[in-house]
Design an enzyme around this catalytic site. Sequence first.
Site, PDB file in Angstrom:
ATOM      1  N   SER A  17       1.326   4.079  -2.997  1.00  0.00           N
ATOM      2  CA  SER A  17       1.041   5.498  -2.795  1.00  0.00           C
ATOM      3  C   SER A  17       2.202   6.356  -3.278  1.00  0.00           C
ATOM      4  CB  SER A  17       0.747   5.783  -1.313  1.00  0.00           C
ATOM      5  OG  SER A  17       1.918   5.801  -0.513  1.00  0.00           O
ATOM      6  N   VAL A  52       0.840  -1.197   0.000  1.00  0.00           N
ATOM      7  CA  VAL A  52       0.000   0.000   0.000  1.00  0.00           C
ATOM      8  C   VAL A  52       0.876   1.248   0.000  1.00  0.00           C
ATOM      9  CG1 VAL A  52      -1.867   1.222   1.166  1.00  0.00           C
ATOM     10  CG2 VAL A  52      -1.797  -1.277   1.232  1.00  0.00           C
ATOM     11  N   TYR A  53       1.860   1.285   0.868  1.00  0.00           N
ATOM     12  CA  TYR A  53       2.758   2.435   0.945  1.00  0.00           C
ATOM     13  C   TYR A  53       3.510   2.614  -0.372  1.00  0.00           C
ATOM     14  CZ  TYR A  53       6.536   5.479   2.531  1.00  0.00           C
ATOM     15  OH  TYR A  53       7.416   6.524   2.667  1.00  0.00           O
ATOM     16  N   SER A  54       4.073   1.544  -0.891  1.00  0.00           N
ATOM     17  CA  SER A  54       4.817   1.633  -2.135  1.00  0.00           C
ATOM     18  C   SER A  54       3.929   2.150  -3.263  1.00  0.00           C
ATOM     19  CB  SER A  54       5.397   0.262  -2.494  1.00  0.00           C
ATOM     20  OG  SER A  54       6.281   0.341  -3.591  1.00  0.00           O
TER      21      SER A  54
END
Length: 242
Positions: free
Chosen positions: A156, A152-154
Amino acid sequence: MAEKLDGKIAAITGAASGIGLATTEALIDAGARVVMVDRDETALAEITARLGDKAIAQVTDLLDPDSCAQMVPEILQKVEHLDILHCNAGTYIGGDLTETDTATIDRMLNLNVNVVMKNVRDVVPHMIERGTGDIVVTASVAGHMPIQWEPVYSSSKWAVTCFVQTMRRQLNKRGIRVGQVSPGPVISALLSDWEPDRLQRAKDSGSLIEPSEVSDAILFMLTRSRNVTIRDMIVLPTNFDI
């Protein structure tokens, strides 16, 4: 040729800690005034008292749509203009996708992606009218490669990288420079969900960097002559290996 920041006015989101605080201190040391944007009113009051009159508090909850929409207008009531916007606020989710919940995903994507787009959209007319400005976004090395333990972070940060580089090309004929800094792991609140053993191993092996090492890169970007745009600076711990 380096340019001076004397008399420049910057706004930095997520300014009460980590990279935002380090960049605030670096810009003030370089002669700028800084509007520190954060939702933590108590922390802002303490920090601005310590830093003096070149630090100006702006209490904004970026995840509240009304508060977010009022950020730029409220800043421009406190200062004459804005030369620099550093979109730094963000959050982190690691682990397998099924280990988090959809509300947490929504919150992270809103802060890491939507808020950046909103803040940039709100400041651009002001900078276009003045014919100059700098916009810097805190991205991540995770925006340059698919990192399986933080999908998810990557994702974003891939979105942010795309947004920054499209806006750079939209605005580069209007006197506005747009770029990003892409750090590897930084010792900050974003690593608060790392397991203690993993965090300690990373510290011991020299696989983390300090926020000030990222702010050094941002200061370099902002002090280049106006005919130069640093589109992205990837700042990694020397021993970082993914």
